[in-house]
Design an enzyme around this catalytic site. Structure first.
Site, PDB file in Angstrom:
ATOM      1  N   LYS A  25      -7.237 -16.678 -19.894  1.00 23.02           N
ATOM      2  CA  LYS A  25      -6.287 -16.748 -21.002  1.00 23.02           C
ATOM      3  C   LYS A  25      -6.914 -17.336 -22.264  1.00 23.02           C
ATOM      4  O   LYS A  25      -6.440 -17.094 -23.369  1.00 23.02           O
ATOM      5  CB  LYS A  25      -5.042 -17.506 -20.571  1.00 23.02           C
ATOM      6  CG  LYS A  25      -4.253 -16.727 -19.515  1.00 23.02           C
ATOM      7  CD  LYS A  25      -2.897 -17.296 -19.231  1.00 23.02           C
ATOM      8  CE  LYS A  25      -2.063 -16.351 -18.381  1.00 23.02           C
ATOM      9  NZ  LYS A  25      -2.560 -16.207 -16.994  1.00 23.02           N
TER      10      LYS A  25
HETATM   11  C1  LIG Z   1      -2.258 -15.122 -16.137  1.00 24.53           C
HETATM   12  C2  LIG Z   1      -3.167 -14.947 -14.965  1.00 24.53           C
HETATM   13  C3  LIG Z   1      -3.220 -13.733 -14.225  1.00 24.53           C
HETATM   14  C4  LIG Z   1      -2.295 -12.554 -14.514  1.00 24.53           C
HETATM   15  O1  LIG Z   1      -2.575 -11.904 -15.721  1.00 24.53           O
HETATM   16  P1  LIG Z   1      -1.492 -10.890 -16.363  1.00 24.53           P
HETATM   17  O2  LIG Z   1      -2.038 -10.539 -17.701  1.00 24.53           O
HETATM   18  O3  LIG Z   1      -0.208 -11.663 -16.441  1.00 24.53           O
HETATM   19  O4  LIG Z   1      -1.378  -9.718 -15.461  1.00 24.53           O
HETATM   20  C5  LIG Z   1      -4.146 -13.633 -13.209  1.00 24.53           C
HETATM   21  N1  LIG Z   1      -4.958 -14.672 -12.875  1.00 24.53           N
HETATM   22  C6  LIG Z   1      -4.923 -15.840 -13.553  1.00 24.53           C
HETATM   23  C7  LIG Z   1      -5.832 -16.936 -13.133  1.00 24.53           C
HETATM   24  C8  LIG Z   1      -4.048 -16.026 -14.624  1.00 24.53           C
HETATM   25  O5  LIG Z   1      -4.016 -17.194 -15.278  1.00 24.53           O
END
Ligand SMILES: *Cc1c(COP(=O)(O)O)cnc(C)c1O
Length: 469
Positions: free
Chosen positions: A112
């Protein structure tokens, strides 16, 4: 570049406005009116570029008309300069033609950061130019909150309030949020669960009178700028593995469908991608759609991969929009139906079209732990539970062994010690250098009751760099 709503009834916006918008006024999500398309020669010419320069070339068409090239370049250089690995998104080989794309070398150790480090800087840039301030109110069950706070901590024109369920996030995740101080950073622990937090955020968007005219901005993955930033690393990985001359496949640990949707866009922009695998945990609404054309809400289960614990995938609407020939009225109809509790299927030919590119698998906690143990034994690499789900799905769903398979490594294992311990891997987890004293740092957080009025009063009391709005 102009952006339109997936439900067809909201005004088209430019990049600047879409950055500040969140949901469209008709309840839809914004997507580019026309997706840029690159030629194979153009993509091939980017081989070997540093990450931030590649990012500039991939994202430039999306911000054109809003941010001059020189400014955008500078923002990107700063953004990806904070990552702790020189390659920003390095590939690590697990097996013949099987690779993990490590997306966890940012400040908060999850992918993120790629989007939220950029989002914070873009917001500040645009707000400075307009002479405006905004307030962010977001809910988190873990990763989003810390990445959003890290991304906004230097913003002059943003006050950020992050709600998390009191005593229900892991200690590492909590400390990653509460040990960041600044007069514009506000951590609120709600005496309730994650859904309560999310409901309060939704209600605050619906009625913003408590903000006295200050604009409220969304940082969840419905924000277009987040999707845009995630497109870049698909190009980055493919270029390392012989693309675009050679096609590449990806397996993506998926919750809200944001990350994998970026891969779908990369393909439509000209990057040869053979297969995209939707890897879910037990919360498998997307797997049920991809395998059986049923999009139906079920109860939420807590798993060892909490960042993928969702009942409904908000960004899926963006794919549905394309599958329906970009017919906003059709999407509004489907979503209305869904909201009434109906769930839906799409026409057979639309579903078949999706299945040309997408495969899927749901992986439970036991299989997640088995995969962590197996990969550790085979390679010495320790996977976090989300990435392990991606590896399991890649191994089950792979169409061709000749095409490189890239699994998105979405988090560092140190964030999820429970899963690693349950997997029985006897390796001590160490925090990276920049977080090594995390457990000794002071924390700052306000505990509030599960009460919308109390939360909104707190925001309006502190929304102007700690002072009242
Ligand atoms: C947010 C997240 C996901 C999922 O990603 P999306 O874009 O919501 O599909 C997967 N793994 C981790 C570690 C995350 O923080």
């Amino acid at each position: 570049m102009r952006y339109i709503s997936t439900r067809g009834q909201a005004p088209a916006l430019n990049f600047e406005d879409v950055l500040l918008a969140g949901l469209a006024t008709d309840g839809g999500l914004y997507v580019p009116e026309n997706l840029p398309r690159f030629t194979q020669e153009e993509i091939a010419s980017w081989a070997g570029l540093p990450y931030h320069e590649l990012a500039f070339r991939v994202m430039r068409p999306f911000v054109s008309g809003s941010i001059p090239d020189a400014d955008f370049k500078k923002i990107l250089e700063e953004t990806y300069g904070v990552f702790s690995h020189n390659a920003v998104a390095p590939l690590r080989q697990l097996n013949g033609n099987e690779w993990v794309l490590e997306l966890f070398h940012g400040p908060t150790l999850a992918f993120k950061d790629f989007a939220l480090q950029l989002l914070g800087r873009l917001l500040d840039y645009v707000l400075e130019k307009r002479g405006e301030r905004v307030v962010i109110v977001g809910a988190t069950s873990g990763d989003t909150g810390s990445a959003a706070i890290e991304g906004c901590k230097h913003c002059e024109n943003v006050d950020i309030f992050i709600l998390h369920p009191h005593n229900r996030v892991s200690e590492v995740q909590r400390r990653q949020m509460t040990t960041l101080f600044g007069e514009n950073i506000h951590n609120i622990a709600i005496e309730g669960n994650f859904d309560d937090c999310q409901e309060m955020v939704k209600a605050s968007f619906a009625d913003q009178s408590f903000l006295k005219g200050t604009r409220l901005v969304a940082v969840n993955s419905i924000n277009w700028a987040r999707i845009m930033a995630q497109i870049v690393y698909y190009f980055h990985a493919a270029l390392q593995l012989g693309g675009p001359a050679r096609s590449v496949s990806f397996s993506v640990p998926t919750g809200n469908f944001g990350d994998i949707f970026a891969g779908y866009l990369a393909r439509n922009m000209g990057l040869p991608i053979n297969q995209l695998i939707v890897a879910t945990n037990r919360n498998d609404i997307l797997h049920r759609f991809m395998s059986g054309n049923q999009y139906v809400k079920e109860t939420l289960h807590a798993t060892l991969s909490p960042s993928m614990d969702i009942m409904v995938s908000s960004n899926f609407e963006r794919l549905l929009f394309d599958l329906h020939g970009r017919n906003g009225a059709a999407i509004a109809g489907l979503m209305d139906n869904f909201k009434q509790g109906g769930g839906f299927s799409v026409e057979q030919e639309r579903w078949t079209e999706a299945r040309k590119l997408f495969d899927s698998l749901a992986v439970d906690d036991a299989q997640t732990c088995e995969t962590i143990a197996e990969v550790y034994e085979q390679t010495g690499e320790l996977l976090d539970p989300h990435t392990a789900i991606g590896v399991k799905a890649a191994r089950e769903c792979r169409r061709s062994l000749d095409i490189p398979m890239v699994i998105l490594g979405t988090a560092h294992p140190v964030k999820f010690p429970d899963a690693v311990e349950k997997a029985g891997v006897g390796k001590a987890l160490e925090l990276p250098a920049h977080l090594s004293d995390l457990f000794e740092r002071d924390e700052r957080c306000t505990v509030l009751p599960n009460d919308l009025k109390a939360v909104q009063a707190f925001v309006s009391q502190h929304g102007n760099r700690g002072k009242p709005l």
